[in-house]
Design a protein around this motif. Structure first.
Motif, PDB file in Angstrom:
ATOM      1  N   ALA A   1      -3.491  -2.770  17.216  1.00 16.19           N
ATOM      2  CA  ALA A   1      -4.370  -2.647  16.044  1.00 16.19           C
ATOM      3  C   ALA A   1      -3.517  -2.504  14.795  1.00 16.19           C
ATOM      4  O   ALA A   1      -2.459  -1.878  14.817  1.00 16.19           O
ATOM      5  CB  ALA A   1      -5.303  -1.444  16.188  1.00 16.19           C
ATOM      6  N   TRP A   2      -3.978  -3.077  13.715  1.00 18.38           N
ATOM      7  CA  TRP A   2      -3.293  -2.927  12.434  1.00 18.38           C
ATOM      8  C   TRP A   2      -3.612  -1.561  11.845  1.00 18.38           C
ATOM      9  O   TRP A   2      -4.691  -1.000  12.058  1.00 18.38           O
ATOM     10  CB  TRP A   2      -3.738  -4.010  11.458  1.00 18.38           C
ATOM     11  N   GLU A   3      -2.669  -1.044  11.051  1.00 25.06           N
ATOM     12  CA  GLU A   3      -2.852   0.210  10.322  1.00 25.06           C
ATOM     13  C   GLU A   3      -2.685  -0.089   8.837  1.00 25.06           C
ATOM     14  O   GLU A   3      -1.679  -0.667   8.423  1.00 25.06           O
ATOM     15  CB  GLU A   3      -1.815   1.241  10.773  1.00 25.06           C
ATOM     16  N   LEU A   4      -3.670   0.316   8.049  1.00 29.20           N
ATOM     17  CA  LEU A   4      -3.711  -0.110   6.648  1.00 29.20           C
ATOM     18  C   LEU A   4      -4.231   1.005   5.745  1.00 29.20           C
ATOM     19  O   LEU A   4      -4.832   1.970   6.204  1.00 29.20           O
ATOM     20  CB  LEU A   4      -4.627  -1.338   6.499  1.00 29.20           C
ATOM     21  N   TYR A   5      -4.018   0.838   4.443  1.00 31.13           N
ATOM     22  CA  TYR A   5      -4.587   1.671   3.377  1.00 31.13           C
ATOM     23  C   TYR A   5      -4.346   3.173   3.567  1.00 31.13           C
ATOM     24  O   TYR A   5      -5.286   3.967   3.617  1.00 31.13           O
ATOM     25  CB  TYR A   5      -6.091   1.413   3.243  1.00 31.13           C
TER      26      TYR A   5
ATOM     27  N   THR B   1       4.621   6.887   2.391  1.00 30.48           N
ATOM     28  CA  THR B   1       3.994   6.172   3.499  1.00 30.48           C
ATOM     29  C   THR B   1       3.612   4.787   3.009  1.00 30.48           C
ATOM     30  O   THR B   1       3.101   4.635   1.896  1.00 30.48           O
ATOM     31  CB  THR B   1       2.736   6.907   4.000  1.00 30.48           C
ATOM     32  N   TYR B   2       3.845   3.773   3.831  1.00 34.27           N
ATOM     33  CA  TYR B   2       3.543   2.407   3.420  1.00 34.27           C
ATOM     34  C   TYR B   2       3.235   1.557   4.645  1.00 34.27           C
ATOM     35  O   TYR B   2       3.504   1.951   5.788  1.00 34.27           O
ATOM     36  CB  TYR B   2       4.708   1.798   2.634  1.00 34.27           C
ATOM     37  N   GLU B   3       2.678   0.379   4.396  1.00 35.01           N
ATOM     38  CA  GLU B   3       2.375  -0.569   5.469  1.00 35.01           C
ATOM     39  C   GLU B   3       3.375  -1.708   5.436  1.00 35.01           C
ATOM     40  O   GLU B   3       3.717  -2.227   4.372  1.00 35.01           O
ATOM     41  CB  GLU B   3       0.955  -1.123   5.311  1.00 35.01           C
TER      42      GLU B   3
ATOM     43  N   MET C   1       0.827  -1.211   0.000  1.00 33.38           N
ATOM     44  CA  MET C   1       0.000   0.000   0.000  1.00 33.38           C
ATOM     45  C   MET C   1       0.864   1.265   0.000  1.00 33.38           C
ATOM     46  O   MET C   1       0.605   2.222   0.727  1.00 33.38           O
ATOM     47  CB  MET C   1      -0.950  -0.006   1.203  1.00 33.38           C
ATOM     48  N   VAL C   2       1.892   1.267  -0.820  1.00 34.53           N
ATOM     49  CA  VAL C   2       2.840   2.383  -0.860  1.00 34.53           C
ATOM     50  C   VAL C   2       2.171   3.619  -1.458  1.00 34.53           C
ATOM     51  O   VAL C   2       1.585   3.562  -2.540  1.00 34.53           O
ATOM     52  CB  VAL C   2       4.083   1.996  -1.680  1.00 34.53           C
TER      53      VAL C   2
ATOM     54  N   ARG D   1       7.966   4.861  12.321  1.00 35.04           N
ATOM     55  CA  ARG D   1       6.555   4.560  12.541  1.00 35.04           C
ATOM     56  C   ARG D   1       5.738   5.841  12.453  1.00 35.04           C
ATOM     57  O   ARG D   1       6.122   6.892  12.969  1.00 35.04           O
ATOM     58  CB  ARG D   1       6.351   3.937  13.915  1.00 35.04           C
ATOM     59  N   LEU D   2       4.586   5.751  11.803  1.00 41.35           N
ATOM     60  CA  LEU D   2       3.693   6.908  11.718  1.00 41.35           C
ATOM     61  C   LEU D   2       3.085   7.216  13.074  1.00 41.35           C
ATOM     62  O   LEU D   2       2.934   8.381  13.455  1.00 41.35           O
ATOM     63  CB  LEU D   2       2.587   6.628  10.692  1.00 41.35           C
TER      64      LEU D   2
END
Length: 248
Positions: free
Chosen positions: A184-188, A158-160, A147-148, A177-178
């Motif tokens: 919790a997962w961080e995505l999209y 920013t990417y996962e 998800m770059v 890290r953002l």
């Protein structure tokens, strides 16, 4: 399943090409009978591949056999969508593969029997190639970024990775890290067109997911009032004032 495969007939004298079989379930493996009066073929009925007989003069279709293995109409069938089948010279039987066996079908009676088949052979089994891998490492290099998203100004990405969002300056910054979120997962991740906002979604197996909009400059975050759910693929509107997303 409709429209993936059809059976066509080429008229050699006129050069005309007509579709004679197709529609729901497709039509594959056309196999004419020795006398040219019939065409055996395979089609899908719901989730099952079945053998049919088509009368080339009247257009009548007859189901012959229902226990074929599943065909490969949806896949990259480089070796064909189903193994080759054929008629016996007298046109009374068909020979085909199903269930790991070679079958002989009496067309008139619609009854099939297994043709016994065995092979005596010798095979050499090589020792399996194995590599020792240490799975219990505190630190390791991540080799897959998902998800770059590159910021509109091209100065940041920013990417996962491993369930968290990371940022790094371009072209040669260090990843960071953002957030410091745990559990919790961080995505999209997705940027607004002016690059001032970054939206992303979270997922927690117990609490489900949320959509979060982050101010890039200050780091302040706002949880959107969407209720809990499973959200994917958020996208900012061109003016950055609204957000479109999917809830699944």
């Amino acid at each position: 399943l409709e429209g993936i495969y059809v059976i066509k007939r080429f008229e050699r004298e006129t050069g005309d090409i007509d579709v004679i079989l197709g529609g729901t379930g497709g039509a594959i493996r056309p196999t004419p009978s020795p006398d040219g009066k019939y065409l055996a073929y395979i089609k899908r009925e719901d989730f099952d591949s079945e053998l049919y007989l088509y009368d080339l003069e009247s257009g009548e279709e007859t189901r012959l056999y229902t226990e074929l293995d599943r065909d490969m109409q949806e896949t990259w069938a480089i070796h064909g969508v189903y193994p080759t089948m054929d008629w016996t010279p007298d046109g009374k039987h068909m020979i085909f593969w199903a269930g790991g066996k070679i079958m002989k079908l009496n067309v008139a009676e619609k009854s099939a029997n297994i043709i016994p088949f065995s092979v005596e052979t010798t095979k050499k089994v090589q020792q399996a190639l194995r590599f020792e891998t240490n799975l219990d490492q505190d630190n390791f290099k991540v080799k897959m970024l998902r998800m770059v998203q590159v910021a509109p100004n091209g100065k940041q990405v920013t990417y996962e990775a491993l369930g968290h969002l990371y940022q790094r300056g371009l072209p040669s910054g260090e990843p960071e890290r953002l957030t410091d979120r745990d559990g919790a997962w961080e995505l999209y991740p997705t940027y607004s067109r002016d690059g001032k906002k970054l939206a992303y979604v979270t997922w927690d197996d117990q609490k489900q997911g949320q959509i979060i909009v982050r101010d890039v400059a200050s780091g302040r975050e706002q949880v959107l009032d969407t209720g809990m759910g499973k959200f994917v693929e958020p996208v900012f509107a061109p003016d950055g004032k609204s957000l479109v997303y999917r809830k699944i």
